[in-house]
Structure formats: structure tokens, C-alpha cells
Scaffold this motif. Structure first.
Motif, PDB file in Angstrom:
ATOM      1  N   VAL A 129       1.054   2.823  35.948  1.00 20.53           N
ATOM      2  CA  VAL A 129      -0.190   3.030  35.199  1.00 20.53           C
ATOM      3  C   VAL A 129      -1.111   3.943  35.995  1.00 20.53           C
ATOM      4  CG1 VAL A 129      -2.160   1.905  34.091  1.00 20.53           C
ATOM      5  CG2 VAL A 129       0.049   0.725  34.208  1.00 20.53           C
ATOM      6  N   ALA A 130      -1.778   4.845  35.314  1.00 20.39           N
ATOM      7  CA  ALA A 130      -2.736   5.718  35.992  1.00 20.39           C
ATOM      8  C   ALA A 130      -3.750   4.876  36.756  1.00 20.39           C
ATOM      9  CB  ALA A 130      -3.438   6.617  34.981  1.00 20.39           C
ATOM     10  N   GLY A 131      -3.964   5.247  38.015  1.00 20.84           N
ATOM     11  CA  GLY A 131      -4.830   4.443  38.874  1.00 20.84           C
ATOM     12  C   GLY A 131      -6.306   4.530  38.552  1.00 20.84           C
ATOM     13  N   ASP A 132      -6.715   5.472  37.688  1.00 25.13           N
ATOM     14  CA  ASP A 132      -8.137   5.582  37.349  1.00 25.13           C
ATOM     15  C   ASP A 132      -8.530   4.688  36.176  1.00 25.13           C
ATOM     16  OD1 ASP A 132      -6.832   6.948  35.340  1.00 25.13           O
ATOM     17  OD2 ASP A 132      -7.792   8.886  35.721  1.00 25.13           O
ATOM     18  N   LEU A 133      -7.608   3.821  35.758  1.00 22.87           N
ATOM     19  CA  LEU A 133      -7.899   2.855  34.704  1.00 22.87           C
ATOM     20  C   LEU A 133      -8.012   1.459  35.311  1.00 22.87           C
ATOM     21  CD1 LEU A 133      -5.313   4.046  32.022  1.00 22.87           C
ATOM     22  CD2 LEU A 133      -7.731   4.661  32.179  1.00 22.87           C
ATOM     23  N   ASP A 134      -8.736   0.615  34.647  1.00 24.52           N
ATOM     24  CA  ASP A 134      -8.921  -0.744  35.148  1.00 24.52           C
ATOM     25  C   ASP A 134      -7.838  -1.654  34.574  1.00 24.52           C
ATOM     26  OD1 ASP A 134     -10.017  -2.891  36.462  1.00 24.52           O
ATOM     27  OD2 ASP A 134     -11.539  -3.296  34.923  1.00 24.52           O
ATOM     28  N   VAL A 135      -6.592  -1.390  34.978  1.00 20.99           N
ATOM     29  CA  VAL A 135      -5.461  -2.177  34.494  1.00 20.99           C
ATOM     30  C   VAL A 135      -4.935  -3.014  35.651  1.00 20.99           C
ATOM     31  CG1 VAL A 135      -3.107  -2.102  33.612  1.00 20.99           C
ATOM     32  CG2 VAL A 135      -4.839  -0.559  32.672  1.00 20.99           C
ATOM     33  N   SER A 184       7.127  12.323  30.744  1.00 20.35           N
ATOM     34  CA  SER A 184       6.091  11.311  30.541  1.00 20.35           C
ATOM     35  C   SER A 184       5.174  11.218  31.759  1.00 20.35           C
ATOM     36  CB  SER A 184       6.715   9.947  30.239  1.00 20.35           C
ATOM     37  OG  SER A 184       7.348   9.387  31.372  1.00 20.35           O
ATOM     38  N   PHE A 185       5.720  11.424  32.951  1.00 19.52           N
ATOM     39  CA  PHE A 185       4.879  11.390  34.146  1.00 19.52           C
ATOM     40  C   PHE A 185       4.036  12.651  34.272  1.00 19.52           C
ATOM     41  CE2 PHE A 185       7.404   7.767  35.039  1.00 19.52           C
ATOM     42  CZ  PHE A 185       6.593   6.963  35.841  1.00 19.52           C
ATOM     43  N   ASP A 186       4.582  13.769  33.836  1.00 19.52           N
ATOM     44  CA  ASP A 186       3.748  14.970  33.737  1.00 19.52           C
ATOM     45  C   ASP A 186       2.578  14.692  32.803  1.00 19.52           C
ATOM     46  OD1 ASP A 186       5.559  16.299  35.355  1.00 19.52           O
ATOM     47  OD2 ASP A 186       6.625  17.237  33.672  1.00 19.52           O
ATOM     48  N   GLY A 187       2.866  13.922  31.724  1.00 15.20           N
ATOM     49  CA  GLY A 187       1.813  13.591  30.761  1.00 15.20           C
ATOM     50  C   GLY A 187       0.745  12.683  31.357  1.00 15.20           C
ATOM     51  N   ILE A 188       1.132  11.740  32.195  1.00 11.85           N
ATOM     52  CA  ILE A 188       0.118  10.886  32.829  1.00 11.85           C
ATOM     53  C   ILE A 188      -0.767  11.723  33.743  1.00 11.85           C
ATOM     54  CG2 ILE A 188      -0.303   8.883  34.298  1.00 11.85           C
ATOM     55  CD1 ILE A 188       2.395   7.783  33.497  1.00 11.85           C
ATOM     56  N   ILE A 189      -0.132  12.567  34.561  1.00 10.17           N
ATOM     57  CA  ILE A 189      -0.904  13.405  35.488  1.00 10.17           C
ATOM     58  C   ILE A 189      -1.851  14.334  34.727  1.00 10.17           C
ATOM     59  CG2 ILE A 189      -0.698  15.259  37.192  1.00 10.17           C
ATOM     60  CD1 ILE A 189       1.954  13.902  38.084  1.00 10.17           C
TER      61      ILE A 189
END
Length: 386
Positions: A129-135, A184-189
Motif C-alpha cells: 500500500v502506498a505509504g502516504d495513506l493512513d492504511v 500496477s506498481f508503476d501505477g502506485i508510484i
């Protein structure tokens, strides 16, 4: 009452008992040559197969030829055809035994697979999960953008299982389709999606961790019985796992409570010669120190890491080995018998179905999945895949 067993803990034994058990031995009798299939040459699964092959050659004079396969079907086909002895497979071995996903096909159906051994190492299988989210947990993914990889049933099933742990389904998130896993990881970045399923040590996860968004791994509370029950209803091959290797600073000093399942899963057909199967598992345990440090993840073949109540039955000779070293219990035997009964039922359901199966491929798959679910349901087993 459903007959299938769902367990939340890996079967383990005290290390002192393990040491004395492995010390017991009888003659190891392997063929002069064997053939295995494995993942591609740049994979840890291939490296482990090479390390094991080198051990078998040096200790027992058995030469192993390893055939790399680009995908699940290419790895499983030579085993189905009897051209190789073993497959160092991934979770597709479970799908093959169940006759689902890519194996819900006229040329496949449920396969009579038996486990020889598995490896469970320090990494986990999780949603990155992207680290800039509060997950912090899977429940926090509600409303987030989650990757769906077209044509990759195993990855999507893993994602679905994580969502289920949090009480979510695909309807509770924004599904974003990608043509491939790396994309998909390119998409997260790039900020186009927020999460994608992977192993914690894979290079795309490392790249995400180094990006401005960073990376986080949802925590799976090992004491959340309801969450685990939901997850394993979707994908019963997952087990709780303390992950000590992963992108974003995951280490032995900074572990994450997460999930995993074995990789590779070394499987054979049920008719693999008993002497070969028995000798293989004995050689793998007796000579563990000779290969455990020779490939990433090879430490996972230790007896203490073997889940003896998993989702694919063991080869009869492997069961006999575990009996001989006094680690096989009545509970394990009852579980093994349920798995064999399930496989026998699936094979009978396939034989009954195939004679009058629809000619159209889409209709074929739908009809098989319905027939499969009905047969399992009638016998008191969970279909799991419907």
C-alpha cells in the motif's frame, strides 16, 4: 457440518524433537537422474531447485535437470504429461488440485497432486500500500484504489483474501485494472492506484518503498479470529506469518504481523514411486545444512517450517516418513484423509461431467464450476471457488 478443516497455526514441533527426528534414517535410494520444473532462471524458486539439485548430486549421486517455466501452465504441463518427476510450483499447484481458475479447462480438470515438501521463509505475501495513506489494517482500504491484474488469478485471489480479512469485497474499493503486475506498481508510484498484491521482498515493492509515496503493509492481527476466518474462506492456503524481511524497513527488529503461504511448493503426481518420494523427503531433511544457505529462502525447508495440515495432501510415502520420525499425529492423519477424499470426489465429479460437457469454452468453464460446487456441497465440503 462442513468437513474441510481451516487451521490458523502452522504445525510445529520443539527443536529438540526435530533434531532427534531428523537424525533417524534408513537407506536413501534415488534414481540416477530426475527432471523438475521450476520458475524462471531469475527466481528464488529456481535458485532453490538448483541448490537442492546440487545437494542430491553430491550426497546421493542423483542428477537433477531443472526446466524453467514462464507461467503456471508451462510448469505444470510436463508434470501432467509425466515428463518430469516434480514441480517446484507456486500456489497454482493448489488451483490445479482443485481444478479451478486456469485449470477449469477441458485439457486439465482436478489434478492428482501430492506434496513432497514446501518452503516458508522470512518474507510475506501481502498488499503493498502506498505509504502516504493512513492504511494500518485491511479494513482501512475501504474506498481506496486497488489494482486488479488482468489474467493473473493468483494475485487477484490474494487481494480478495486481504480485503475479506478487513470485511471488504471488490465492491468496497475502486478496482483499477492493469495489464501486468509490474505496471500496477508503476501505477502506485504515479498516483493512479493505491495498492497491489505482491511478496514483501519483490523488486517492485522495493522501488515503491524508495519512491516519494513510500510503502506500508497492512497488519493482520493473528488473534482476529473473525478476520482470519473470512480470509481463509476465500483463500484457505494463507497462514498467519511474522514477516521479518521486506521493503520499507521490515526486518527481524521491525517485523510485521502478516500472512504467507509456501513458495515453492514441491509437488509430484500421486503415482510417483514410493521409494523416490520417501528418499527425497529424507534427503531434504537429513542434508538440510548442505543447501539451506545456498539460495534465498532455502532455510524454509526445515522440518519446523513444514505445515503438516495444509490444503494439498502429502504423498503417501512422505506421510510414512513423518510417521517413521514420530512427528505424524492422529489429527494430521484425519486431515490428510479429508484432503484425499476431497480430491477423489473432485476427480469423480470431473469424470461424470466431461462426457456431456458443453462445447463452448466459456460455457464449459461455467458448467464445470457449477458441477464441481454441487458435488462438493452435496458431500459436505466447502466449494471455496464458485
Amino acid at each position: 457440518m462442513r468437513q474441510i478443516t481451516r487451521r490458523l497455526a502452522v504445525a510445529t514441533l520443539p527443536l529438540t524433537l526435530l533434531a532427534s527426528a531428523v537424525a533417524q534414517s534408513s537407506e536413501i535410494n534415488l534414481p540416477s537422474t530426475m527432471a523438475w520444473t521450476a520458475y524462471g532462471t531469475n527466481s528464488s524458486g529456481y535458485a532453490q531447485a538448483v541448490a537442492i539439485g546440487n545437494m542430491l548430486q553430491s550426497q546421493h549421486g542423483s542428477s537433477v535437470r531443472i526446466l524453467p517455466g514462464d507461467n503456471d501452465v508451462s510448469r505444470m504441463t510436463p508434470l501432467k504429461q509425466g515428463r518430469v518427476d516434480l514441480c517446484a510450483c507456486g500456489i497454482a499447484s493448489y488451483y490445479g488440485a482443485e481444478g479451478v481458475m486456469m485449470f477449469a479447462d477441458r485439457d486439465w480438470g482436478p489434478q492428482p497432486l501430492r506434496v513432497i515438501t514446501t518452503s516458508t521463509a522470512s518474507f510475506g505475501l501481502s498488499l503493498a500500500v502506498a505509504g502516504d495513506l493512513d492504511v494500518e489494517t485491511p479494513a482501512d482500504l475501504a474506498g481506496k484504489r486497488v489494482a486488479y491484474i488482468r489474467g493473473d488469478d493468483a494475485l487477484n485471489k490474494g487481494t480478495e483474501a486481504y480485503l475479506a480479512f478487513g470485511g471488504l469485497t471488490w465492491d468496497d474499493v475502486e478496482r483499477v485494472d492493469f495489464p501486468g503486475y509490474s505496471r500496477s506498481f508503476d501505477g502506485i508510484i504515479a498516483g493512479d492506484v493505491d495498492a497491489s498484491f505482491t511478496t514483501t521482498v519483490t523488486p517492485p515493492a522495493q522501488q515503491l518503498a524508495s519512491s516519494p509515496r513510500g510503502i506500508s503493509w497492512p497488519v493482520l492481527d493473528p488473534d482476529d479470529e473473525a478476520g482470519w476466518a473470512r480470509m481463509m474462506a476465500v483463500a484457505p492456503y494463507f497462514r498467519p506469518h511474522e514477516v521479518t524481511a521486506g521493503a520499507g524497513g521490515v526486518s527481524e527488529d521491525n517485523p510485521v504481523a502478516s500472512a504467507s503461504y509456501p513458495y515453492p511448493i514441491v509437488v509430484a503426481n500421486q503415482d510417483l514411486d514410493d521409494t523416490v518420494a520417501y528418499s527425497l523427503i529424507k534427503a531434504l531433511q537429513n542434508n538440510y545444512d548442505d543447501y539451506k544457505d545456498n539460495a534465498p529462502g532455502a532455510v524454509g525447508y526445515a522440518l519446523e517450517y513444514q505445515d503438516l495440515e495444509w490444503v494439498v495432501p502429502f504423498h503417501d510415502a512422505v506421510v510414512e516418513y513423518y510417521r517413521d520420525i514420530d512427528v505424524w499425529t492422529d489429527e494430521m492423519q484425519a486431515h490428510q484423509e479429508q484432503l484425499v477424499e476431497r480430491q477423489t470426489l473432485l476427480k469423480q465429479a470431473w469424470d461424470d461431467f466431461i462426457g456431456d460437457a458443453p462445447s463452448d469454452e466459456d460455457d464449459f468453464t461455467d458448467a464445470w464450476m457449477q458441477a464441481r460446487a454441487a458435488a462438493l456441497d452435496d458431500a459436505g465440503f466447502e466449494p471455496i471457488f464458485e
